[in-house]
Design a protein around this motif. Structure first.
Motif, PDB file in Angstrom:
ATOM      1  N   ALA A  23       0.839  -1.204   0.000  1.00 49.56           N
ATOM      2  CA  ALA A  23       0.000   0.000   0.000  1.00 49.56           C
ATOM      3  C   ALA A  23       0.875   1.256   0.000  1.00 49.56           C
ATOM      4  O   ALA A  23       0.604   2.214  -0.745  1.00 49.56           O
ATOM      5  CB  ALA A  23      -0.935   0.003   1.205  1.00 49.56           C
ATOM      6  N   ASP A  24       1.935   1.250   0.798  1.00 49.25           N
ATOM      7  CA  ASP A  24       2.864   2.391   0.816  1.00 49.25           C
ATOM      8  C   ASP A  24       3.499   2.602  -0.557  1.00 49.25           C
ATOM      9  O   ASP A  24       3.631   3.737  -1.035  1.00 49.25           O
ATOM     10  CB  ASP A  24       3.977   2.174   1.847  1.00 49.25           C
ATOM     11  N   ARG A  25       3.907   1.494  -1.177  1.00 46.13           N
ATOM     12  CA  ARG A  25       4.536   1.597  -2.499  1.00 46.13           C
ATOM     13  C   ARG A  25       3.547   2.136  -3.531  1.00 46.13           C
ATOM     14  O   ARG A  25       3.897   2.927  -4.409  1.00 46.13           O
ATOM     15  CB  ARG A  25       5.070   0.233  -2.942  1.00 46.13           C
ATOM     16  N   MET A  26       2.288   1.726  -3.413  1.00 43.61           N
ATOM     17  CA  MET A  26       1.266   2.239  -4.329  1.00 43.61           C
ATOM     18  C   MET A  26       1.126   3.752  -4.187  1.00 43.61           C
ATOM     19  O   MET A  26       0.988   4.468  -5.192  1.00 43.61           O
ATOM     20  CB  MET A  26      -0.077   1.546  -4.061  1.00 43.61           C
ATOM     21  N   LEU A  27       1.201   4.250  -2.963  1.00 42.26           N
ATOM     22  CA  LEU A  27       1.120   5.690  -2.739  1.00 42.26           C
ATOM     23  C   LEU A  27       2.341   6.383  -3.336  1.00 42.26           C
ATOM     24  O   LEU A  27       2.210   7.401  -4.022  1.00 42.26           O
ATOM     25  CB  LEU A  27       1.011   6.006  -1.246  1.00 42.26           C
ATOM     26  N   GLU A  28       3.517   5.822  -3.102  1.00 45.31           N
ATOM     27  CA  GLU A  28       4.737   6.415  -3.668  1.00 45.31           C
ATOM     28  C   GLU A  28       4.685   6.432  -5.188  1.00 45.31           C
ATOM     29  O   GLU A  28       5.033   7.441  -5.814  1.00 45.31           O
ATOM     30  CB  GLU A  28       5.967   5.633  -3.196  1.00 45.31           C
ATOM     31  N   ASP A  29       4.264   5.325  -5.783  1.00 42.08           N
ATOM     32  CA  ASP A  29       4.166   5.269  -7.246  1.00 42.08           C
ATOM     33  C   ASP A  29       3.185   6.318  -7.761  1.00 42.08           C
ATOM     34  O   ASP A  29       3.441   6.984  -8.767  1.00 42.08           O
ATOM     35  CB  ASP A  29       3.712   3.883  -7.712  1.00 42.08           C
ATOM     36  N   GLY A  30       2.080   6.472  -7.076  1.00 40.89           N
ATOM     37  CA  GLY A  30       1.096   7.471  -7.473  1.00 40.89           C
ATOM     38  C   GLY A  30       1.636   8.882  -7.350  1.00 40.89           C
ATOM     39  O   GLY A  30       1.433   9.726  -8.227  1.00 40.89           O
ATOM     40  N   CYS A  31       2.361   9.132  -6.264  1.00 39.30           N
ATOM     41  CA  CYS A  31       2.911  10.475  -6.052  1.00 39.30           C
ATOM     42  C   CYS A  31       4.022  10.794  -7.048  1.00 39.30           C
ATOM     43  O   CYS A  31       4.206  11.960  -7.410  1.00 39.30           O
ATOM     44  CB  CYS A  31       3.418  10.611  -4.621  1.00 39.30           C
ATOM     45  N   ASP A  32       4.776   9.772  -7.460  1.00 40.77           N
ATOM     46  CA  ASP A  32       5.823   9.997  -8.459  1.00 40.77           C
ATOM     47  C   ASP A  32       5.231  10.559  -9.741  1.00 40.77           C
ATOM     48  O   ASP A  32       5.897  11.239 -10.509  1.00 40.77           O
ATOM     49  CB  ASP A  32       6.567   8.704  -8.772  1.00 40.77           C
ATOM     50  N   ASN A  33       3.986  10.250  -9.971  1.00 42.69           N
ATOM     51  CA  ASN A  33       3.301  10.706 -11.179  1.00 42.69           C
ATOM     52  C   ASN A  33       2.174  11.676 -10.853  1.00 42.69           C
ATOM     53  O   ASN A  33       1.195  11.773 -11.573  1.00 42.69           O
ATOM     54  CB  ASN A  33       2.725   9.500 -11.929  1.00 42.69           C
ATOM     55  N   ALA A  34       2.319  12.388  -9.735  1.00 43.30           N
ATOM     56  CA  ALA A  34       1.221  13.214  -9.216  1.00 43.30           C
ATOM     57  C   ALA A  34       0.741  14.258 -10.206  1.00 43.30           C
ATOM     58  O   ALA A  34      -0.410  14.688 -10.131  1.00 43.30           O
ATOM     59  CB  ALA A  34       1.632  13.881  -7.907  1.00 43.30           C
ATOM     60  N   PHE A  35       1.576  14.649 -11.113  1.00 45.10           N
ATOM     61  CA  PHE A  35       1.155  15.700 -12.035  1.00 45.10           C
ATOM     62  C   PHE A  35       0.411  15.151 -13.246  1.00 45.10           C
ATOM     63  O   PHE A  35      -0.139  15.898 -14.021  1.00 45.10           O
ATOM     64  CB  PHE A  35       2.364  16.548 -12.462  1.00 45.10           C
ATOM     65  N   ALA A  36       0.381  13.852 -13.388  1.00 45.66           N
ATOM     66  CA  ALA A  36      -0.425  13.251 -14.457  1.00 45.66           C
ATOM     67  C   ALA A  36      -1.884  13.273 -14.008  1.00 45.66           C
ATOM     68  O   ALA A  36      -2.212  12.864 -12.900  1.00 45.66           O
ATOM     69  CB  ALA A  36       0.027  11.819 -14.729  1.00 45.66           C
ATOM     70  N   ALA A  37      -2.742  13.753 -14.855  1.00 46.75           N
ATOM     71  CA  ALA A  37      -4.149  13.953 -14.496  1.00 46.75           C
ATOM     72  C   ALA A  37      -4.841  12.672 -14.055  1.00 46.75           C
ATOM     73  O   ALA A  37      -5.712  12.696 -13.179  1.00 46.75           O
ATOM     74  CB  ALA A  37      -4.890  14.572 -15.672  1.00 46.75           C
ATOM     75  N   ASP A  38      -4.466  11.536 -14.623  1.00 50.37           N
ATOM     76  CA  ASP A  38      -5.178  10.298 -14.312  1.00 50.37           C
ATOM     77  C   ASP A  38      -4.653   9.584 -13.068  1.00 50.37           C
ATOM     78  O   ASP A  38      -5.157   8.537 -12.705  1.00 50.37           O
ATOM     79  CB  ASP A  38      -5.154   9.359 -15.508  1.00 50.37           C
ATOM     80  N   MET A  39      -3.660  10.128 -12.377  1.00 52.28           N
ATOM     81  CA  MET A  39      -3.080   9.480 -11.211  1.00 52.28           C
ATOM     82  C   MET A  39      -3.771   9.864  -9.905  1.00 52.28           C
ATOM     83  O   MET A  39      -3.590   9.201  -8.895  1.00 52.28           O
ATOM     84  CB  MET A  39      -1.584   9.792 -11.103  1.00 52.28           C
ATOM     85  N   ARG A  40      -4.562  10.916  -9.897  1.00 47.00           N
ATOM     86  CA  ARG A  40      -5.162  11.398  -8.652  1.00 47.00           C
ATOM     87  C   ARG A  40      -5.971  10.309  -7.960  1.00 47.00           C
ATOM     88  O   ARG A  40      -5.839  10.090  -6.758  1.00 47.00           O
ATOM     89  CB  ARG A  40      -6.045  12.612  -8.924  1.00 47.00           C
ATOM     90  N   ASP A  41      -6.809   9.604  -8.699  1.00 42.92           N
ATOM     91  CA  ASP A  41      -7.639   8.564  -8.091  1.00 42.92           C
ATOM     92  C   ASP A  41      -6.795   7.432  -7.521  1.00 42.92           C
ATOM     93  O   ASP A  41      -7.125   6.870  -6.475  1.00 42.92           O
ATOM     94  CB  ASP A  41      -8.644   8.018  -9.102  1.00 42.92           C
ATOM     95  N   GLU A  42      -5.690   7.096  -8.185  1.00 44.35           N
ATOM     96  CA  GLU A  42      -4.811   6.040  -7.678  1.00 44.35           C
ATOM     97  C   GLU A  42      -4.149   6.458  -6.370  1.00 44.35           C
ATOM     98  O   GLU A  42      -3.997   5.650  -5.459  1.00 44.35           O
ATOM     99  CB  GLU A  42      -3.758   5.671  -8.716  1.00 44.35           C
ATOM    100  N   VAL A  43      -3.735   7.725  -6.274  1.00 45.67           N
ATOM    101  CA  VAL A  43      -3.125   8.225  -5.040  1.00 45.67           C
ATOM    102  C   VAL A  43      -4.147   8.175  -3.908  1.00 45.67           C
ATOM    103  O   VAL A  43      -3.854   7.699  -2.809  1.00 45.67           O
ATOM    104  CB  VAL A  43      -2.579   9.657  -5.227  1.00 45.67           C
TER     105      VAL A  43
END
Length: 122
Positions: A28-48
């Motif tokens: 779960a932590d890694r999923m958050l990190e992966d999502g944040c690495d791409n935080a500026f991509a519009a489609d990543m917000r829901d994953e974060v």
């Protein structure tokens, strides 16, 4: 995320065996990190947001069936060996990883989950 910000669920909490909790929580932590690495991509917000809610569920000991099923495929992928071992110690580590994968798959099956579509199945 503060508990008041977390999504509440009416799904029953799932009890995760202690020896799998660390792996699933780290996933779960890694999923958050992966999502944040791409935080500026519009489609990543829901994953974060989804990853943060999974971490919240671990912190509150309220992981649901759906939460566990969302984490299990990533946990299996994260823990699986990449290369075949070339030492007896490596073989033991490989077998230990396979035992962990078996246990995660059995947990997924008990929770009524389905395996992902095959890509390169042995």
């Amino acid at each position: 995320m503060d508990t008041p910000d977390a999504i509440q669920s009416d799904d029953d909490a799932v009890v995760i065996p202690d020896h799998l909790r660390e792996l699933l929580s780290a996933t779960a932590d890694r999923m958050l990190e992966d999502g944040c690495d791409n935080a500026f991509a519009a489609d990543m917000r829901d994953e974060v947001i989804a990853a943060v809610h999974l971490i919240d569920a671990f912190e509150r000991d309220s992981l649901t069936r759906g939460d566990a099923l969302a984490l299990i495929p990533g946990a299996i992928d994260w823990e699986m060996p990449v290369k075949m071992p070339h030492t007896l110690e490596g073989v033991e580590q490989y077998l230990s990883q396979l035992d962990l994968a078996r246990e995660l798959i059995e947990l997924r099956d008990r929770l009524g989950g389905q395996p992902p579509e095959p890509t390169n199945v042995i």
